[in-house]
Design a protein around this motif. Structure first.
Motif, short mmCIF file in Angstrom:
data_model
loop_
_atom_site.label_atom_id
_atom_site.label_comp_id
_atom_site.label_asym_id
_atom_site.label_seq_id
_atom_site.Cartn_x
_atom_site.Cartn_y
_atom_site.Cartn_z
N THR A 1 79.36 -66.28 34.33
CA THR A 1 79.81 -64.92 34.65
C THR A 1 80.13 -63.99 33.48
N PRO A 2 80.39 -64.46 32.25
CA PRO A 2 80.84 -63.52 31.21
C PRO A 2 79.94 -62.31 31.03
N PHE A 3 78.62 -62.48 31.05
CA PHE A 3 77.72 -61.36 30.76
C PHE A 3 77.76 -60.30 31.86
N LEU A 4 78.31 -60.64 33.04
CA LEU A 4 78.39 -59.67 34.12
C LEU A 4 79.38 -58.54 33.81
N GLU A 5 80.24 -58.78 32.81
CA GLU A 5 81.18 -57.73 32.40
C GLU A 5 80.50 -56.67 31.53
N PRO B 1 76.05 -55.79 39.95
CA PRO B 1 76.65 -54.78 39.05
C PRO B 1 78.02 -55.19 38.51
N THR B 2 78.75 -56.05 39.24
CA THR B 2 80.08 -56.47 38.81
C THR B 2 80.29 -57.94 39.14
N PRO B 3 81.29 -58.60 38.51
CA PRO B 3 81.60 -59.98 38.86
C PRO B 3 81.96 -60.15 40.34
N ASP B 4 82.68 -59.18 40.91
CA ASP B 4 83.04 -59.28 42.33
C ASP B 4 81.80 -59.24 43.22
N ALA B 5 80.84 -58.39 42.86
CA ALA B 5 79.60 -58.31 43.64
C ALA B 5 78.81 -59.61 43.51
N ALA B 6 78.87 -60.24 42.34
CA ALA B 6 78.20 -61.53 42.15
C ALA B 6 78.85 -62.60 43.01
N GLU B 7 80.18 -62.58 43.08
CA GLU B 7 80.92 -63.54 43.93
C GLU B 7 80.48 -63.40 45.39
N ALA B 8 80.34 -62.15 45.84
CA ALA B 8 79.96 -61.91 47.23
C ALA B 8 78.53 -62.40 47.48
N ALA B 9 77.64 -62.13 46.56
CA ALA B 9 76.25 -62.58 46.71
C ALA B 9 76.17 -64.10 46.68
N PHE B 10 77.00 -64.73 45.85
CA PHE B 10 77.01 -66.19 45.76
C PHE B 10 77.55 -66.80 47.06
N ALA B 11 78.53 -66.16 47.66
CA ALA B 11 79.06 -66.67 48.92
C ALA B 11 77.97 -66.68 50.00
#
Length: 404
Positions: free
Chosen positions: A319-323, A284-294
């Motif tokens: 990541t741009p489209f995640l915004e 849902p957000t770039p931060d959530a994507a970062e966590a999933a990627f970790a």
């Protein structure tokens, strides 16, 4: 209509076939062409045949000359009427022409579908009993070169909200036969209409300088701003875009990124990997994507370090489209919107083996673009859900859209 009915009744009575050298279709074509030519001469002379009362001036009919023309039903022998002063210039079957309108279009259509000149020659002989040389077929298809050149130089819009860039590879002879990339740029304009903006033959190792040469073509044709460019991980492309349109957002195609990831992994892990990657690109957000990627890295980095490195190196363009909200994400996260066009490109180029030069390859691809398949979705046309996407773009990019 009376003449046509008489021919049909005669054909039935005499058992004449529909097709073939003496078939009904050829007789009908002969009748229609000769009737049209005589009507043209009537208009040219100012009176109908046999109507001496309506005659004026000294010019008059002067018999006819026989001529064989290629038509959509094969070769047809017709009688072309003449006038005494030799000023009659027919339009239906022009002087010196051996083909009527429609025959060239048949050849061009077959060429666009991927048939070689030899295959077209055999097809015309088999279906239409028309003997057409390969040289003539080449001349007919070369008629589109001037049209293609004009299309390649046509002015473009000032602003494109979205541009998609992808590539296919074809074999072109350049001393030796080599695989050459052909890059395709598709734009979505302010009305949501999709259009192929440009097609360029590359060398395979473009880099930023090569991409500057290709994309400067769009700039020179009037494209002042692009909001989002969705593309594959083509070397040097983001740098070239930043030089030409510094405010454009570069979005890496997520589908291509996932496919590239799987090349590094054993097939038995593909289902698990794609499931986890989906959690990253649907976050849902770039931060959530970062966590999933970790979490993804923790599980796979030891086994497949190259796959993880691929994602880290691509992260800024991923990541741009995640915004964006869902309606805009769907529009820009992949270049698959031009996959149907690429599939038709491959179909048209595969059977040829290789092309003698760049122009021959571009000619076929241009014909594919300009001849959409019936009852099939085509790259050009309206983008589904565009109004909602446009409203979202306006919220993010404001005055750059310049919507009137």
């Amino acid at each position: 209509m009376r003449v046509a009915r008489e021919l049909i009744e005669k054909a039935r009575a005499e058992g004449v076939s529909l097709v073939g050298p003496n078939g009904l279709l050829r007789q009908l074509t002969k009748t229609v062409l000769e009737a049209a030519l005589n009507a043209e001469l009537d208009e040219h002379l100012g009176y109908e045949k046999g109507d001496s009362a309506g005659k004026f001036g000294s010019n008059e009919r002067n018999g006819s000359s026989a001529k064989t023309v290629c038509t959509d039903v094969g070769e047809v022998r017709i009688n072309v009427p003449r006038d005494r002063e030799g000023t009659f210039t027919p339009q239906i079957v022009p002087k010196y022409s051996r083909r009527v309108e429609g025959f060239d279009e048949t050849i061009i259509s077959l060429y666009a579908k991927g048939l070689t000149t030899g295959e077209i020659q055999a097809h015309l002989a088999d279906i239409y009993q028309a003997e057409v040389s390969r040289e003539l077929i080449s001349k007919i298809t070369d008629k589109v070169v001037d049209e293609m050149t004009s299309w390649q130089a046509r002015p473009l819009d000032r602003v494109y909200p979205v541009v998609l860039i992808d590539a296919i590879y074809v074999k072109i002879r350049d001393g030796a036969v080599v695989n050459r990339p052909i890059y395709v740029a598709v734009g979505i304009d302010l009305a949501g209409e999709r259009d192929v903006l440009g097609v360029w033959v590359g060398t395979g190792g473009e880099g930023a300088k090569g991409w500057l040469n290709h994309l400067s073509d769009l700039k020179n044709r009037g494209v002042e701003d692009i909001l989002i460019v969705a593309c594959d991980g083509l070397k040097g492309l983001p740098e070239a875009i930043a030089t030409l349109w510094p405010h454009a957002t570069v979005q890496l195609c997520v589908v291509h990124l996932v496919r590239a990831s799987l090349r590094y992994a054993s097939k038995k892990y593909w289902a698990s990997i794609t499931k986890q990657l989906k959690q990253i690109y649907t976050a849902p957000t770039p931060d959530a994507a970062e966590a999933a990627f970790a979490e993804f890295c923790a599980e796979w980095e030891d086994r497949y370090p190259a796959m993880i490195r691929l994602w880290r190196n691509s992260w800024d363009q991923f990541t741009p489209f995640l915004e964006f909200p869902p309606e805009l994400r769907k529009l820009v996260y992949t270049t698959n919107a031009i996959e149907s066009l690429n599939a038709r490109f491959r179909q048209a180029t595969r059977r040829r083996g290789h092309f003698p030069n760049e122009q021959a390859a571009l000619k076929v691809l241009y014909l594919v673009i300009k001849n959409p398949l019936k009852n099939r979705s085509n790259i050009t046309g309206k983008t589904v859900g565009w109004k909602q996407a446009l409203n979202t773009l306006a919220m993010y990019y404001g005055d750059r859209l310049n919507v009137q």
